[in-house]
Each structure stands twice: as C-alpha cells, then as structure tokens.
Design a protein around this motif. Structure first.
Motif, PDB file in Angstrom:
ATOM      1  N   TRP A  16       0.837  -1.208   0.000  1.00  0.00           N
ATOM      2  CA  TRP A  16       0.000   0.000   0.000  1.00  0.00           C
ATOM      3  C   TRP A  16       0.870   1.256   0.000  1.00  0.00           C
ATOM      4  CZ3 TRP A  16      -1.217   2.439   5.185  1.00  0.00           C
ATOM      5  CH2 TRP A  16      -1.919   3.631   5.028  1.00  0.00           C
ATOM      6  N   ALA A  69       2.796   5.748   7.422  1.00  0.00           N
ATOM      7  CA  ALA A  69       1.601   6.334   6.839  1.00  0.00           C
ATOM      8  C   ALA A  69       1.404   7.763   7.344  1.00  0.00           C
ATOM      9  CB  ALA A  69       0.378   5.482   7.172  1.00  0.00           C
ATOM     10  N   LEU A  74      -1.053   9.936   5.356  1.00  0.00           N
ATOM     11  CA  LEU A  74      -2.064   8.931   5.030  1.00  0.00           C
ATOM     12  C   LEU A  74      -2.762   8.454   6.291  1.00  0.00           C
ATOM     13  CD1 LEU A  74       0.097   6.793   2.562  1.00  0.00           C
ATOM     14  CD2 LEU A  74      -1.645   8.485   1.944  1.00  0.00           C
ATOM     15  N   GLU A  75      -4.032   8.095   6.159  1.00  0.00           N
ATOM     16  CA  GLU A  75      -4.810   7.587   7.276  1.00  0.00           C
ATOM     17  C   GLU A  75      -4.844   6.062   7.214  1.00  0.00           C
ATOM     18  OE1 GLU A  75      -6.682   8.164  10.809  1.00  0.00           O
ATOM     19  OE2 GLU A  75      -6.043   9.808   9.483  1.00  0.00           O
ATOM     20  N   PHE A  76      -4.422   5.399   8.280  1.00  0.00           N
ATOM     21  CA  PHE A  76      -4.433   3.934   8.334  1.00  0.00           C
ATOM     22  C   PHE A  76      -5.724   3.453   8.980  1.00  0.00           C
ATOM     23  CE2 PHE A  76      -3.880   0.051  10.763  1.00  0.00           C
ATOM     24  CZ  PHE A  76      -3.271  -0.809   9.867  1.00  0.00           C
ATOM     25  N   ALA A 111      -5.731   1.086  -1.485  1.00  0.00           N
ATOM     26  CA  ALA A 111      -6.315   2.216  -0.757  1.00  0.00           C
ATOM     27  C   ALA A 111      -7.620   1.801  -0.068  1.00  0.00           C
ATOM     28  CB  ALA A 111      -6.555   3.383  -1.702  1.00  0.00           C
ATOM     29  N   GLU A 115      -6.661   2.064   3.706  1.00  0.00           N
ATOM     30  CA  GLU A 115      -7.097   3.394   4.123  1.00  0.00           C
ATOM     31  C   GLU A 115      -8.564   3.420   4.541  1.00  0.00           C
ATOM     32  OE1 GLU A 115      -5.894   6.628   1.378  1.00  0.00           O
ATOM     33  OE2 GLU A 115      -4.523   5.145   0.514  1.00  0.00           O
TER      34      GLU A 115
END
Length: 215
Positions: A16, A69, A74-76, A111, A115
């Motif tokens: 990812w 992330a 980025l949001e995990f 994603a 995400e």
C-alpha cells in the motif's frame, strides 16, 4: 523506456505504501510494470514465516506501517482482519493485461483495504473498485480460470527463481530493492549510481567465522 518491475501482494501493508511512490519512480524516467505474486508461496519456498505470524513482529510491523503512513499524510484503517485471502484480488489483477490499468486497479484496492478498511477478499468490494477504475468488473470477478491461476503461479515461481522473497520488491536492470522504504535507493540506482559489485562478491565469498546452533 527502461522498466522497473514491482512485485505486489495486497496482504502486505507496505505494498500500500509503495503504491504511493509509483508516480515518483516514473518521474525518474522509467516505467513501472506491476507483477502480482503470492507472498505465501514465497515464504513456503524459502522456509520463512510472515511478519504477522511472529507476535512481536506483528505488533512492530503495524506500528511501523502507521508511523510511515502518518509521515506521508495517510490515514491507516486496515482491513477487517489480517491475514486475509489475497487470491481473489491477485487473480483479478493478473487478468488485467494493460499496464496502466493493472497499476490503477491494484493501487485502488490497496487504498480501499488499508485506508478505508474494506475487505480485499470480498468480490463485491473488488468489483466496485474495478468499476470505479473503468474496468469490466463482471469479467474480472470471473477471472479465476485455470489459465489465470496458472499465470499467477508461473509469475510467482519465476519471481522466486529470480531471487524475490518479499513484497513489495522492485527490480531495475536485474538489481533487487526490497521494501517500500527502499524507493530512495532505487531512485539512486536509476540515476546511475552503483555499488562496487566486485567488493560485494569478495565479502560474500569470505568464510563464516561462526555458525548459529539450531535448538
């Protein structure tokens, strides 16, 4: 144009993270060719276990993913459970012949999984992602044919024979770069910088000074 082969399996959250670097890699003047492979088969071939199968490594793996992330903005979320069965997605990706279309599909599935917290083994999720990518979702959902299964197995076996043991892996001019955190090293190599291969081989040829006892 020169090619970077990128080996992927959605089971790895680092795949990812690596998909977020594809544009950066191609900006270096190369073309990424994505190769779906079954990570579990690589583990079996090399006599290894996955990081998520070792309790201490499992905790650190996902902690590290969340750190990386966050550093990338980025949001995990993570899938509903892990590990999961990656074969439905791998077979669909294998059935996509277009280079750009395959990259778009895999990137979108990653994603959705990591995400948005969706289930990468759910055909309904995969079909929706395929449609969003402008692909024939019904044809891809039906892609579990003997021919596609054989192609995925062949690609995995070829990757193992070429020295690939983990995902994501990148290969440029026969040189392997393993891990999403090796993109900078890959770009350094694309720019023309090489290690001293003779020195490496000389070191590898040295006899070991000790061995580990198996208990």
């Amino acid at each position: 144009m020169q090619t970077v082969r990128m080996y992927v399996d959605p089971i790895s959250p680092f795949v990812w993270l690596a998909t977020k670097q594809i544009a950066r890699i191609e900006a270096a003047g190369v073309q990424v060719e994505m190769v779906p492979v079954l990570f579990a088969a690589m583990l079996n071939k090399h006599g290894l276990v996955g990081p998520a199968e070792v309790p201490a490594k499992r905790v650190l793996t996902f902690r590290d993913v969340m750190r990386q992330a966050s550093a990338q903005g980025l949001e995990f979320a993570g899938p509903p459970g892990h590990p999961f069965n990656p074969l439905p997605m791998l077979r669909m990706a294998t059935a996509i012949s277009g280079r750009a279309e395959r990259i778009a599909f895999v990137t979108a599935v990653m994603a959705a999984t990591w995400e948005l917290g969706q289930d990468a083994q759910d055909f309904a999720v995969l079909a929706r992602v395929a449609r969003d990518c402008g692909l024939d979702a019904d044809a891809l959902v039906a892609a579990g044919t003997p021919e596609v299964k054989a192609e995925l197995a062949r690609a995995t076996e070829q990757a193992i024979n070429d020295g690939i043991f983990g995902v994501p892996s990148f290969v440029f001019e026969g040189e392997l770069f393993w891990g999403a955190d090796r993109v900078d090293s890959l770009l350094h190599r694309i720019a023309g910088h090489r290690i001293d291969e003779a020195r490496l081989q000389e070191f590898l040829d040295r006899a070991p000074l000790a061995t580990r006892q198996n208990r």
